[in-house]
Design an enzyme around this catalytic site. Structure first.
Site, PDB file in Angstrom:
ATOM      1  N   GLY A  31       0.837  -1.199   0.000  1.00 10.85           N
ATOM      2  CA  GLY A  31       0.000   0.000   0.000  1.00 10.85           C
ATOM      3  C   GLY A  31       0.863   1.236   0.000  1.00 10.85           C
ATOM      4  CG  ASP A 147      -9.163   9.460   7.257  1.00 11.84           C
ATOM      5  OD1 ASP A 147     -10.053   9.848   6.468  1.00 11.84           O
ATOM      6  OD2 ASP A 147      -8.033   9.118   6.869  1.00 11.84           O
TER       7      ASP A 147
END
EC number: 2.7.11.1
Length: 898
Positions: A31, A147
């Protein structure tokens, strides 16, 4: 302290001392985000599989990056819950923090990416249930994630839901920072700096947006510029589910999460009792979803692997493929890929990687490598394995190598070694069963590529967030400065009041001492005067007594002589009788004189006592006058001091009022300046975004124009081929007709028939050639016109979209400006009310103190006069008992001092 130098013991305790490069091996990048990259790794000591997030704290904003790392580590250390990511530890190596966490298969966003279609409602409910349990835990401990989105909700092999990526989290609730990923931000976060604070309800809003993301493959407004999305969220109505296929329970749940007013939004614990969460669902719903996704990922990677292998073998046998072969091959593989993916029920989705730097959107995602050990043709790839995996630091530097496949796809035919270029492409899909994942290699590669491509937009959003945070810091710094100034001002005024009170107390003490001394002095003087007065009376009475006695002696002698003369003249009375009469007369005279003397002494004593008593009354009256004068002086002094105190308090109130208005003006001026700067930055960002979109469209059109000749050439070749085919058909028809005519006509007419047929063929070919030319010209003209129209339509659509976004920005800025002005007006009115109320309280206090002082004055004077009157009455009563008459006429008149 220099960043990363662990001199502070409290900070040093946050990090482990081992060398992470020696402790963790076999790193593979899985990632990528603005902070850095996430890696799959293995603990060399325990063979435990972990995920590592590397975060650099060098370069720009070093202090800010270091503080973010410390905050995230401290945050993760607090978390102990099944639905939050498990923290393993943090290590430091060469200005890079290695944040080690448990390894998860991937995120909910990866499910959308792989299957390319929305999740089922029961799957969304299961994922939301796990996320809500994690949020309930965070909010119970006054923590805010800030988030929440599909990319930050991870899944484990047993189907456990985990909240991850706490880089934006807040350890205090309420908070007021501008953080998060734009499309998932709650309105109160966007307006945090302008309107105040927010709490954990912002996570509930983000969860509602995440539900829409899982149901529609992307969050609302995702086709809009991220900045424009912020403006839209801040001022428009809440989004809803678009499709009618969802149940009412799901719709109500989403609407409940997306209440515009935070106070009306439910808490996480309350949502856990919602029908959408509590309704029955298969216990293995997430496990089955994960298994289907893993199978789909494996199939996708194997399709890519077979494509690479086919290209590799084709190049080995026949050399590099030409362009048409590649296009045909791509088309074939694409159709195969679509068939395979569609068989698993998948459609493409929008990437969930955030453009925001602050959002840290790259979660701890993962991927899978599978290895086909039975493929002899991959021996040469296995020989290169040591080169690829020899150093974990090289894995993510060389084309982001992601390799995997599955047993059972081997081809036993021996093939010659391929070229190095094709071999390097095939390395992406080598078969080694290294780790399980629900993210395909192509997805990871694409996300890394998108991260590199979107750097400009990400930097813009990062700069905007940094500016908002800086503005907030400036406001907080100014508020703290003004608060310190006000505290200092109030302390100064308090000291002045205390000084005045102390001085007043000292003055009253001095006055009291002075009055006591005066009274003592007056008492001494009165005692001396009384003694002197008594001595004067006694001296006068003594003198009077002496004179009286001398007068008696003279009178006695005169009487004695007169009697003797009378006796001498009286010759008839015997001598003895004369002697007796003389003696008796002398005794009578002496007795009379003695009585007169006694009477005189009595009168003197009475006079002495009366005058002494009268003098004492005069002294008492004078003392009363002194006491009245003293109390009048004391009360006047107190009144003067109180008036001075009141004047000082009024002056203090006016100076405080002036300071409060000046501070409010300063704060509001800074706020307006920051808003103007923010609006200017937003406008510049929008204009820059507009230019970038126009440049991109222009580049696209230029590429289309450059590509057009090639496309026209291909179409011309197609028309030419059709013309050639038509010509061939006509030639065959001409030959058949010629043979038929020659067979049925006499031989002497063959020449004329051939000539006629030849002319007819030439004429038809000429017509066909003219049609060919006309078709070419029409095709050229239509394609050029079509391209111009398409490009013009795209330009018009872009201009319209950019204009709408600009209007949205202007509306948002106008709303913010109006809200700020309204807020300033409210603050001014609130200050005016507070100042007015404080002044009214002060005036009331002054009136009450003056009334109390006047009451004290009256009571003390009354008490004094009553005491003095009682004392005078007692004195007069005692005087009456002593036999003295009314002594008032000898007293001083009383005065009314009230």
């Amino acid at each position: 302290m220099r960043k990363g130098v662990l001199k502070d013991p409290e900070i040093a305790e946050l990090f482990f001392k081992e060398d992470p490069e020696e402790l963790f091996i076999d790193l593979h990048e899985i990632g990528h985000g603005s902070f850095g990259a996430v890696y799959f790794a293995t603990n060399a000591h325990t063979n435990e599989v972990v995920a590592i997030k590397k975060m650099s704290y060098s370069g720009k904003q070093t202090h800010e990056k270091w503080q973010d790392i410390l905050k995230e580590v401290r945050f993760l250390q607090q978390l102990k819950h099944p639905n939050t990511i498990e923290y393993k530890g943090c290590y430091l190596k060469e200005h890079t923090a290695w944040l080690v966490m448990e390894y998860c298969l991937g995120s909910a966003s990866d499910l959308l990416e792989v299957h390319k279609k929305p999740l089922q409602e029961v799957e969304i409910a299961a994922i939301t249930h796990g996320a809500l349990q994690g949020l309930a835990y965070l909010h119970f401990h006054s923590l805010i994630h800030r988030d929440i989105k599909a990319g930050n909700i991870l899944l484990t092999e047993p189907g456990q839901v985990k909240l991850a990526d706490f880089g934006s989290a807040s350890m205090a609730s309420p908070a007021n920072s501008f953080v998060g990923t734009p499309y998932w931000m709650a309105p109160e976060v966007i307006l945090a700096m302008d309107e105040g604070q927010y709490d954990g309800k912002v996570d509930i809003w983000s969860l509602g947006i995440t539900c829409i993301e899982l149901a529609e493959r992307k969050p609302p407004l995702f086709n809009m510029n991220a900045m424009s999305a912020l403006y839209h969220i801040a001022q428009n109505d809440s989004p809803t589910l678009q499709s009618r296929e969802w149940t009412d329970s799901f719709r109500r749940f989403v609407d409940y999460c997306l209440h515009k007013i935070p106070q009306e939004r439910p808490a996480a614990a309350e949502l856990l009792r919602h029908d959408f969460i509590r309704r029955e669902r298969p216990p293995r719903v997430l496990i089955d979803l994960i298994q289907r996704t893993k199978d789909a990922v494996r199939e996708l990677d194997n399709l890519q692997y077979r494509k690479m292998k086919k290209i590799l073998f084709q190049e080995t046998r026949n050399g590099p493929l030409n362009e048409s072969q590649e296009e045909e091959e791509d088309s074939e593989q694409g159709s195969n890929l679509n068939r395979e993916v569609d068989s698993l029920g998948s459609i493409h989705s929008i990437p969930s990687v955030s453009v925001s730097t602050g959002s840290r959107s790259s979660s701890v995602n993962s991927m899978q490598e599978v290895m086909d050990e039975g493929s002899p043709e991959l021996v040469m790839m296995q020989e290169d394995e040591g080169t690829v995996n020899s150093s974990s630091s090289m894995v993510h530097k060389k084309d982001h190598v992601f390799v995997r496949d599955e047993a059972g796809h081997g081809d036993p035919r021996p093939e010659p070694r391929p070229t190095q270029s094709v071999q390097s492409r095939a390395l992406h899909y080598r078969n080694r069963e290294r780790f399980a994942t629900i993210k395909s290699a192509s997805l990871v590669t694409r996300q890394i590529h998108e991260h590199e491509q979107e750097n400009e937009l990400r930097e813009q959003m990062s700069g905007y967030k940094r500016m908002r945070r800086q503005h907030q810091k400036q406001l907080i710094a100014l508020e703290n400065k003004l608060k310190a100034e006000m505290d200092e001002h109030r302390l100064k005024l308090q000291k002045e009041v205390e000084t005045h009170a102390n001085n007043s107390s000292i003055e009253l003490e001095k006055l009291a001492k002075k009055q006591v001394a005066t009274i003592e002095k007056e008492a001494k003087v009165a005692a001396a005067d009384e003694k002197k007065f008594q001595q004067q009376i006694l001296a006068q009475q003594k003198k009077d007594l002496t004179t009286f006695l001398e007068s008696q002696k003279k009178q006695y002698k005169i009487c004695k002589e007169k009697i003797k003369e009378e006796m001498n003249e009286d010759h008839s009375t015997p001598k003895k009788e004369k002697q007796e009469r003389i003696s008796k007369h002398k005794e009578n005279l002496q007795h009379t004189q003695a009585e007169e003397e006694a009477h005189l002494l009595t009168q003197q004593r009475l006079y002495y006592d009366r005058n002494c008593r009268c003098f004492k009354r005069k002294i008492m009256t004078k003392r009363h006058e002194v006491e009245q004068q003293n109390i009048r002086e004391e009360l006047n002094k107190k009144r003067t001091q109180k008036e001075m105190e009141h004047a000082m308090l009024i002056r203090h109130d006016e100076s405080t009022r002036e300071l409060e208005y000046r501070q409010l003006h300063t704060l509001q001026k800074l706020r307006m300046d920051l808003i103007r700067l923010q609006h200017q930055t937003e406008l510049e960002n929008q204009l820059e975004y507009n230019k970038r979109r126009e440049r991109e469209l222009h580049r696209k059109h230029v590429m289309e124009l450059r590509q057009q000749p090639k496309n026209l050439k291909a179409m011309e070749m197609q028309i030419k081929k059709q013309f050639q085919d038509t010509c061939k058909v006509q030639t065959k028809q001409y030959k058949a007709l010629k043979n038929h005519q020659l067979e049925v006509t006499p031989k002497n007419e063959h020449k004329a028939i051939l000539k006629t047929l030849k002319e007819e063929q030439t004429r038809k070919l000429a017509i066909l050639a003219e049609q060919y030319e006309q078709s070419i010209n029409e095709m050229m003209a239509s394609q050029a016109l079509r391209l111009d129209e398409a490009q013009e339509a795209e330009c018009q659509a872009l201009r319209l979209q950019l204009q709408q976004e600009m209007e949205l920005l202007n509306a948002y800025q106008s709303k913010i400006k109006m809200q700020t002005e309204a807020q300033h007006e409210r603050e001014l009115q609130k200050l005016e009310q507070r100042v007015s109320l404080r002044r009214a309280h002060l005036e009331q206090k002054i009136e009450e103190e003056l009334a109390a002082l006047q009451k004290e004055r009256s009571e003390r004077i009354k008490t004094l006069l009553e005491r003095q009157e009682r004392e005078t009455e007692t004195f007069d009563m005692e005087s009456l008992r002593m036999g003295f008459g009314n002594l008032v006429t000898l007293d001083f008149p009383k005065e009314d001092y009230r």
